[in-house]
Scaffold this active site. Structure first.
Site, PDB file in Angstrom:
ATOM      1  N   ASN A 117       5.575   6.429  -5.864  1.00 41.64           N
ATOM      2  CA  ASN A 117       7.036   6.265  -5.788  1.00 41.64           C
ATOM      3  C   ASN A 117       7.731   6.662  -7.084  1.00 41.64           C
ATOM      4  OD1 ASN A 117       8.111   3.407  -3.725  1.00 41.64           O
ATOM      5  ND2 ASN A 117       7.520   5.455  -3.173  1.00 41.64           N
ATOM      6  N   THR A 127       7.160  -1.064  -4.838  1.00 43.11           N
ATOM      7  CA  THR A 127       7.112   0.195  -4.078  1.00 43.11           C
ATOM      8  C   THR A 127       7.503  -0.015  -2.624  1.00 43.11           C
ATOM      9  OG1 THR A 127       4.824  -0.045  -3.351  1.00 43.11           O
ATOM     10  CG2 THR A 127       5.159   0.975  -5.504  1.00 43.11           C
ATOM     11  N   CYS A 128       7.664   1.098  -1.924  1.00 46.67           N
ATOM     12  CA  CYS A 128       8.117   1.037  -0.532  1.00 46.67           C
ATOM     13  C   CYS A 128       6.983   0.708   0.442  1.00 46.67           C
ATOM     14  CB  CYS A 128       8.745   2.361  -0.136  1.00 46.67           C
ATOM     15  SG  CYS A 128      10.188   2.705  -1.118  1.00 46.67           S
ATOM     16  N   ASP A 129       5.758   0.550  -0.044  1.00 43.49           N
ATOM     17  CA  ASP A 129       4.630   0.307   0.851  1.00 43.49           C
ATOM     18  C   ASP A 129       4.426  -1.194   1.074  1.00 43.49           C
ATOM     19  OD1 ASP A 129       2.398   0.393   2.365  1.00 43.49           O
ATOM     20  OD2 ASP A 129       1.178   1.512   0.943  1.00 43.49           O
ATOM     21  N   SER A 130       4.093  -1.549   2.311  1.00 38.97           N
ATOM     22  CA  SER A 130       3.950  -2.980   2.618  1.00 38.97           C
ATOM     23  C   SER A 130       2.650  -3.574   2.088  1.00 38.97           C
ATOM     24  CB  SER A 130       4.045  -3.203   4.129  1.00 38.97           C
ATOM     25  OG  SER A 130       2.983  -2.535   4.755  1.00 38.97           O
TER      26      SER A 130
END
Ligand SMILES: Cc1ncc(COP(=O)(O)O)c(C=O)c1O
EC number: 4.1.1.17
Length: 394
Positions: A376, A337-340
């Site tokens: 996402n 996903t785009c989350d860190s």
């Protein structure tokens, strides 16, 4: 660091029982057929876990905590094995009802319920409910001729990874008030229960809670006690080994020997049965060197089935499907996903991986898929059910 030392590090990071060649062969085939990410539910392992726990706790009725992994194949298998079921919500009630599991094999253990949930469970035929406070006792007054109550008491434990006695359970000192109130309302109480916490590091808290429960049953001898429910908490080895279940249960058995013979003993295992029964196949979908480390992006992460790393504080043993002798290098495994926050392991030594390489995360049955999201729009991993992972073809 030389390659041998690094190889050793990777080995210790992996689970103590390596995947067999047959396991690998079956997993390879399954990945080819179904793609990844893929959760593989191994029913033979369900049998083994259930039977091993039952042997370690002879005479104890095992109510599987459905919340750990509510897969129909797992529930049906436990039903065939003679298992019982611990339900906590209307959704879980509906699930077991749809599978044809009978209500006599179920208890409802959530200490806080809506009236609609109580009615739904009663419509199904489940009549044994847990309470832990006065307001909850009052909710049962309209149904007082149809229910039998179990009072959950809180016993805090330092040893459990997940503390379940902070949020639920009445204090032992409040038991008297609760029992008296329920009796005044004309309600039937037959049981005491506790949950010392999930993934318990030692059986000491169970033993203490059993002793206190026996004492409480003696003290409140006006109650027609029928059941003592010792909850869950039975641990499994993730990256760090834990006590063998036989050793864990030996002192519990000893404590249970003091329970009067007319009292039935119950337990609510979730993790112990579900965790080892599922593995996840993941694929490397991207790679980048960032500073001194290689970053590998996998097709599932902490927003998916590895969500247990966040919610359940579990660190799953992860290894390559195809073992290699190559030199290891400091690496990071991240989710897609785009989350860190979606990082699985920041400190793992791996051989150099290529896009398309497969990894296997083990002990992935409990509190994994159960808490997975579709952030996402990554769908939750598909589950395939195999009778025996070690048999090619599943
Ligand atoms: C009421 C209740 N019973 C049983 C369980 C299962 O516990 P474990 O997975 O530690 O066996 C839980 C876990 O949250 C629970 O809340």
């Amino acid at each position: 660091m030389d390659s041998q030392a690094l190889n050793h590090q990777f080995a210790t990071h992996s689970h103590s029982q390596p995947l067999s060649d047959l396991d690998r062969q079956t997993l390879r085939q399954l990945a080819q057929i179904h793609g990844t990410p893929l959760l593989v539910l191994n029913l033979k392992r369900v049998d083994e876990q259930y039977q091993r726990l039952q042997a370690a706790l002879p005479g104890v009725k095992l109510f599987y905590a459905v919340k750990a992994l509510a897969h129909p194949a797992l529930l049906m298998r436990l039903n065939q094995l003679g298992g019982h079921f611990d339900l906590a919500t209307a959704g879980e009630v509906n699930m077991v009802r749809d599978l044809g599991i009978v209500a006599e094999r179920c208890i409802h253990t959530h200490p806080i319920k809506k009236d609609s949930e109580i009615r739904e469970a009663l419509d199904f035929g489940c009549t044994r409910f847990v309470v832990d406070n006065l307001a909850e006792v009052d909710k049962f007054v309209p149904y007082k001729d149809r229910v039998q109550l179990i009072v959950r008491v809180s016993y805090r434990s330092q040893d459990a990874v997940v503390d379940l006695s902070r949020k639920f359970g009445c204090a032992l000192e409040e038991l008297h008030t609760l029992l008296e109130h329920a009796q005044t309302q004309g309600l039937t109480i037959h049981g005491l229960s506790f949950h010392v916490g999930s993934q318990s590091g030692s059986p000491a808290a169970h033993v203490k809670a059993i002793e206190a429960s026996i004492e409480a049953m003696r003290t409140f001898d006006q109650i027609d006690w029928k059941w003592l429910d010792i909850g869950g908490g039975f641990p499994v080895s993730y990256q760090t080994p834990v006590m063998e279940i036989e050793d864990f249960c030996a002192p519990i058995r000893e404590a249970l020997a003091q329970v009067p013979e007319n009292i039935e003993i119950w337990a609510e295992p979730g993790r112990y049965i579900a965790a080892p029964s599922m593995v996840e196949l993941l694929c490397v979908m991207g790679r980048a060197r960032r500073g001194t480390r290689m970053w590998y992006y996998l097709d599932d992460g902490v927003y998916g089935a590895l969500s247990g790393q966040i919610y359940d504080h579990a660190l799953y043993p992860i290894c390559l499907l195809e073992p290699r002798e190559d030199d290891l290098q400091p690496s990071v495994l991240a989710g897609p996903t785009c989350d860190s926050i979606d990082v699985i392991d920041e400190d793992i030594d791996l051989p150099e991986l290529q896009i398309g390489d497969l990894l296997v995360a083990r002990m992935m049955g409990a509190y994994t898929l159960a808490s997975a999201t579709e952030f996402n729009f990554y769908p939750k991993p598909q589950v395939v059910v195999v009778e025996d992972l070690s048999q090619p073809g599943g």
